[in-house]
Design a protein around this motif. Sequence first.
Motif, PDB file in Angstrom:
ATOM      1  N   ARG A   1       0.871  -1.173   0.000  1.00 14.92           N
ATOM      2  CA  ARG A   1       0.000   0.000   0.000  1.00 14.92           C
ATOM      3  C   ARG A   1       0.906   1.221   0.000  1.00 14.92           C
ATOM      4  N   ARG A   2       0.399   2.335  -0.516  1.00 13.46           N
ATOM      5  CA  ARG A   2       1.227   3.531  -0.599  1.00 13.46           C
ATOM      6  C   ARG A   2       0.935   4.453   0.579  1.00 13.46           C
ATOM      7  N   ALA A   3       1.958   5.191   0.995  1.00 20.21           N
ATOM      8  CA  ALA A   3       1.782   6.110   2.112  1.00 20.21           C
ATOM      9  C   ALA A   3       2.491   7.421   1.819  1.00 20.21           C
ATOM     10  N   VAL A   4       1.951   8.494   2.387  1.00 21.17           N
ATOM     11  CA  VAL A   4       2.570   9.809   2.298  1.00 21.17           C
ATOM     12  C   VAL A   4       2.693  10.309   3.732  1.00 21.17           C
ATOM     13  N   VAL A   5       3.845  10.891   4.061  1.00 24.28           N
ATOM     14  CA  VAL A   5       4.116  11.200   5.463  1.00 24.28           C
ATOM     15  C   VAL A   5       4.356  12.690   5.656  1.00 24.28           C
ATOM     16  N   ILE A   6       3.766  13.258   6.696  1.00 23.47           N
ATOM     17  CA  ILE A   6       4.090  14.637   7.071  1.00 23.47           C
ATOM     18  C   ILE A   6       4.431  14.656   8.553  1.00 23.47           C
ATOM     19  N   ASP A   7       5.531  15.298   8.899  1.00 21.96           N
ATOM     20  CA  ASP A   7       5.887  15.410  10.312  1.00 21.96           C
ATOM     21  C   ASP A   7       6.515  16.784  10.508  1.00 21.96           C
ATOM     22  N   ASN A   8       6.381  17.320  11.725  1.00 24.18           N
ATOM     23  CA  ASN A   8       6.959  18.652  11.912  1.00 24.18           C
ATOM     24  C   ASN A   8       8.428  18.586  12.311  1.00 24.18           C
ATOM     25  N   ASP A   9       8.920  17.376  12.589  1.00 22.08           N
ATOM     26  CA  ASP A   9      10.328  17.253  12.951  1.00 22.08           C
ATOM     27  C   ASP A   9      11.142  16.842  11.729  1.00 22.08           C
ATOM     28  N   GLU A  10      12.103  17.682  11.384  1.00 24.43           N
ATOM     29  CA  GLU A  10      12.881  17.419  10.177  1.00 24.43           C
ATOM     30  C   GLU A  10      13.666  16.115  10.291  1.00 24.43           C
ATOM     31  N   ARG A  11      14.108  15.787  11.520  1.00 22.33           N
ATOM     32  CA  ARG A  11      14.921  14.581  11.685  1.00 22.33           C
ATOM     33  C   ARG A  11      14.145  13.326  11.303  1.00 22.33           C
ATOM     34  N   ASN A  12      12.864  13.326  11.695  1.00 22.70           N
ATOM     35  CA  ASN A  12      12.035  12.165  11.371  1.00 22.70           C
ATOM     36  C   ASN A  12      11.907  11.983   9.871  1.00 22.70           C
ATOM     37  N   ILE A  13      11.710  13.104   9.171  1.00 28.60           N
ATOM     38  CA  ILE A  13      11.534  13.031   7.722  1.00 28.60           C
ATOM     39  C   ILE A  13      12.850  12.623   7.049  1.00 28.60           C
ATOM     40  N   ASN A  14      13.967  13.135   7.592  1.00 24.37           N
ATOM     41  CA  ASN A  14      15.247  12.749   7.015  1.00 24.37           C
ATOM     42  C   ASN A  14      15.494  11.248   7.132  1.00 24.37           C
ATOM     43  N   GLU A  15      14.919  10.648   8.180  1.00 24.80           N
ATOM     44  CA  GLU A  15      15.094   9.207   8.374  1.00 24.80           C
ATOM     45  C   GLU A  15      14.460   8.396   7.255  1.00 24.80           C
ATOM     46  N   LEU A  16      13.479   9.001   6.584  1.00 19.33           N
ATOM     47  CA  LEU A  16      12.782   8.318   5.483  1.00 19.33           C
ATOM     48  C   LEU A  16      13.765   7.817   4.435  1.00 19.33           C
ATOM     49  N   VAL A  17      14.791   8.637   4.203  1.00 24.55           N
ATOM     50  CA  VAL A  17      15.769   8.287   3.165  1.00 24.55           C
ATOM     51  C   VAL A  17      16.533   7.026   3.566  1.00 24.55           C
ATOM     52  N   LEU A  18      16.751   6.893   4.879  1.00 22.51           N
ATOM     53  CA  LEU A  18      17.569   5.779   5.354  1.00 22.51           C
ATOM     54  C   LEU A  18      16.808   4.458   5.386  1.00 22.51           C
ATOM     55  N   LYS A  19      15.471   4.558   5.492  1.00 22.27           N
ATOM     56  CA  LYS A  19      14.694   3.316   5.590  1.00 22.27           C
ATOM     57  C   LYS A  19      14.452   2.773   4.186  1.00 22.27           C
ATOM     58  N   ASP A  20      14.602   1.472   4.046  1.00 21.77           N
ATOM     59  CA  ASP A  20      14.341   0.921   2.720  1.00 21.77           C
ATOM     60  C   ASP A  20      12.955   0.286   2.676  1.00 21.77           C
ATOM     61  N   TYR A  21      11.982   1.100   2.370  1.00 15.85           N
ATOM     62  CA  TYR A  21      10.620   0.600   2.238  1.00 15.85           C
ATOM     63  C   TYR A  21      10.455  -0.021   0.855  1.00 15.85           C
ATOM     64  N   HIS A  22       9.409  -0.844   0.728  1.00 13.33           N
ATOM     65  CA  HIS A  22       9.164  -1.506  -0.551  1.00 13.33           C
ATOM     66  C   HIS A  22       8.870  -0.512  -1.656  1.00 13.33           C
ATOM     67  N   SER A  23       8.194   0.586  -1.278  1.00  9.51           N
ATOM     68  CA  SER A  23       7.872   1.575  -2.295  1.00  9.51           C
ATOM     69  C   SER A  23       8.296   2.939  -1.773  1.00  9.51           C
ATOM     70  N   HIS A  24       8.396   3.881  -2.690  1.00 12.15           N
ATOM     71  CA  HIS A  24       8.822   5.222  -2.324  1.00 12.15           C
ATOM     72  C   HIS A  24       7.752   5.903  -1.459  1.00 12.15           C
ATOM     73  N   VAL A  25       8.172   6.449  -0.343  1.00 14.75           N
ATOM     74  CA  VAL A  25       7.237   7.133   0.546  1.00 14.75           C
ATOM     75  C   VAL A  25       7.586   8.626   0.555  1.00 14.75           C
ATOM     76  N   PRO A  26       6.788   9.475  -0.085  1.00 12.62           N
ATOM     77  CA  PRO A  26       7.086  10.914  -0.063  1.00 12.62           C
ATOM     78  C   PRO A  26       6.903  11.464   1.346  1.00 12.62           C
ATOM     79  N   GLY A  27       7.820  12.325   1.765  1.00 14.93           N
ATOM     80  CA  GLY A  27       7.729  12.887   3.103  1.00 14.93           C
ATOM     81  C   GLY A  27       7.962  14.383   3.088  1.00 14.93           C
ATOM     82  N   LEU A  28       7.322  15.085   4.012  1.00 13.43           N
ATOM     83  CA  LEU A  28       7.467  16.530   4.066  1.00 13.43           C
ATOM     84  C   LEU A  28       7.593  16.980   5.512  1.00 13.43           C
ATOM     85  N   THR A  29       8.514  17.911   5.750  1.00 16.30           N
ATOM     86  CA  THR A  29       8.577  18.535   7.052  1.00 16.30           C
ATOM     87  C   THR A  29       7.596  19.687   7.026  1.00 16.30           C
ATOM     88  N   GLY A  30       6.583  19.608   7.822  1.00 19.81           N
ATOM     89  CA  GLY A  30       5.604  20.677   7.760  1.00 19.81           C
ATOM     90  C   GLY A  30       4.691  20.627   8.961  1.00 19.81           C
TER      91      GLY A  30
END
Lengths: 595, 126
Positions: free
Chosen positions: A150-179
């Motif tokens: 299933r696809r997911a889109v992530v928004i979090d106000n902490d930049e560190r959490n969003i930066n972690e997205l790059v490090l995790k190898d999910y099955h599909s690309h998960v777009p993330g935004l600090t906001g």
Amino acid sequence: MELKTQVTSLIMRQMRRPLITLICAYAISMLGLVLIPGVDDQNQVWHMSFFHAFYFVSYTATTIGYGEIPYALTDTQRIWVLFTLYMTVISWFYAIGKILSLVQDDAFRKVLTESRFYKDVRQLKEPFFLICGFGDTGKALVRTLTERHRRAVVIDNDERNINELVLKDYHSHVPGLTGNVHEPNTLIIGGLTLENCEGVISLTNCDEVNLKVSVTAKLLNPDTTVISRADSAEIVRNLESFKTDFVIDPFVTFADMLSVSLQSPSLFLLHDWLTGVPESELTDPPYPPRGHWILCGFGRFGQTVYKVLVDAGLDVVVVANNVDDSVRNHIKGAGTEAVTLYKADIENAVAIIAGTDDDSTNLSILMTALDINLSLFVISRQNRRDNNLLFESVHCDIVMQPGETIARKIRMLLTIPLLTEFMTNARQQDNEWANILISRLCAITGDIVPYLWAIEITPKKAGGVCSAINFGRKITLEILQRDPHSRDKTIPCIPLLIIREKEERLLPGDDLELVQGDKILFCGGAGTAAKMDWTLNNTNTLNYVMTGCQSAECLLWRKFNYYKTKDDRRREQRRNRKNTSLFKQMFFKTPNSPK
Amino acid sequence: MDREKAIFSFFIMLAFALNVGFFLGDIDNISHHSSFAMFAAITVNLIATVLKIGDRSQLGTFMLSSCLVADIQLIFAAGYWAFASHVFDLQHTEYIVDIVKLSGGAAIATFISIIILLIDTASMRR
């Protein structure tokens, strides 16, 4: 994208000055070179053309410096070139410096990432979930969603959490935004108003934010499913008041499961298996003992669990500082001290729950308690995920992690919708019933978590079966469970639940006849769902599974077969006018064929 | 008084004047068309273009686009001039006609820009 145009135009405005400086520097240099007379190789007076001047200035200004081309310069020209050189080089540095500083500008970068995210989200063709808050819960949830494709889109106000997205190898690309999900605009950028936004899940730590997200989601996209975390009863009521689809209180959810496990350990195990990540190892269930329980901490968690324990008829002593007299058995004090624990009669207790909102306190309670009585059944509340290692070393029987609890619940709600109905119905059954089902499950999948999938008998999702039903054929559940490769075998699966016009039936029998609109929940091994899909959608496969004969796939061959078997068919028709095979009914709808 | 607008109108009108200055004269007589006028027109036009970069108003973007048209016409004319005289060694009469024509186009584009500027200024009731 108001902000975007605003910022880009601001950036462009700032580029005006360096650009004009550059143009002026070039123009002055070129003009000088053209005007100042030079001397050619025959000692004749020679004027540089604009073309040569532009060439000369271009390689001088960029510090490439090919030399004095086409003729050696006079000293007057050299004086001018000296001046030119510094002027143009400095203006280049100025321009480049400006560009670099603009690129590093925070506002500009924010706009860039935002617009990349905006495009990313809109490129998703499949339905997706918008997840607000990418903390422990969010991460666990995104992992399971992507594992189930299933696809997911992530928004979090902490930049560190969003930066972690790059490090995790999910099955599909998960777009993330600090906001800031407070602002409706952020949610819109995240795709709230898109048609393929299947649901909005708000998992932030702050109740007010979850409330705001849910309200925004319900207002801007009433069709979408809204799931929200809520940590207090007041917020739960508030969220439910405007029809938030699912409100999840981690403590209530946990207490609920605890009550199941007290009531029927097998049912708890069943739940645990069915909601687990497919193909992971099956775990042994905890068997909470009956007897004297000690509950340390009487906050939101403690109070919720206390009710469950009392309802289950257990003898509970609450150890806490803030406990009031409404609790029958209580001891004032901290559970961390041996004295208070002795007062709570820990030597004769069977279980202890460390339920304060501080992990060190909980660990300290457990260590003290286990020191006195090693045979205790241990339940602990773990507030922070990074303390995993510590809690593992205490060997708790059950660890309650708010994040994990919520993620599990949402996983159940989202990935297999019928599972919730199944569990609700299963709660009515006894331990024996669950035991039998568990042994059937074991026989099918061995010791790994089974896959769960739901099918719907609708023309869109089960075309073959639907048309067969329309032709008046009897399709039973047993037919669906035959292997499409060899019909004598069955594919390893169990129908768990069938829903027919709001009537729900657990474990339907194999001879149940399907009608259109049925929804069935299956569980089975890997790849079973795909096999069943063949039977559901492919008429030829269905035909083979039902009758055992392979029908021709291409039109020409079908026609050929038709003429070849015409005589046979006539004979057969004469023999049995009513029982024409599905195969013929489906493919030989000629005017003279009997209805 | 809007300083930004004043500076821009100065440059755009100067660009127009220089452009027309280059354009006027016999179309096939190179002595009527100075390369210095061409150079000045290009420079001033470029400055006018840069002044309009990042303008978000409706008329501003329109002026930017007409400035860009003039730029392209003039730069193409200059490039053609350099090619014709240095690379192909053509006779003056053979290429100057095309260059003057291109600069005429650029003049029209700049003129449109000035008209928009006039409308913009006239509609301002301050």
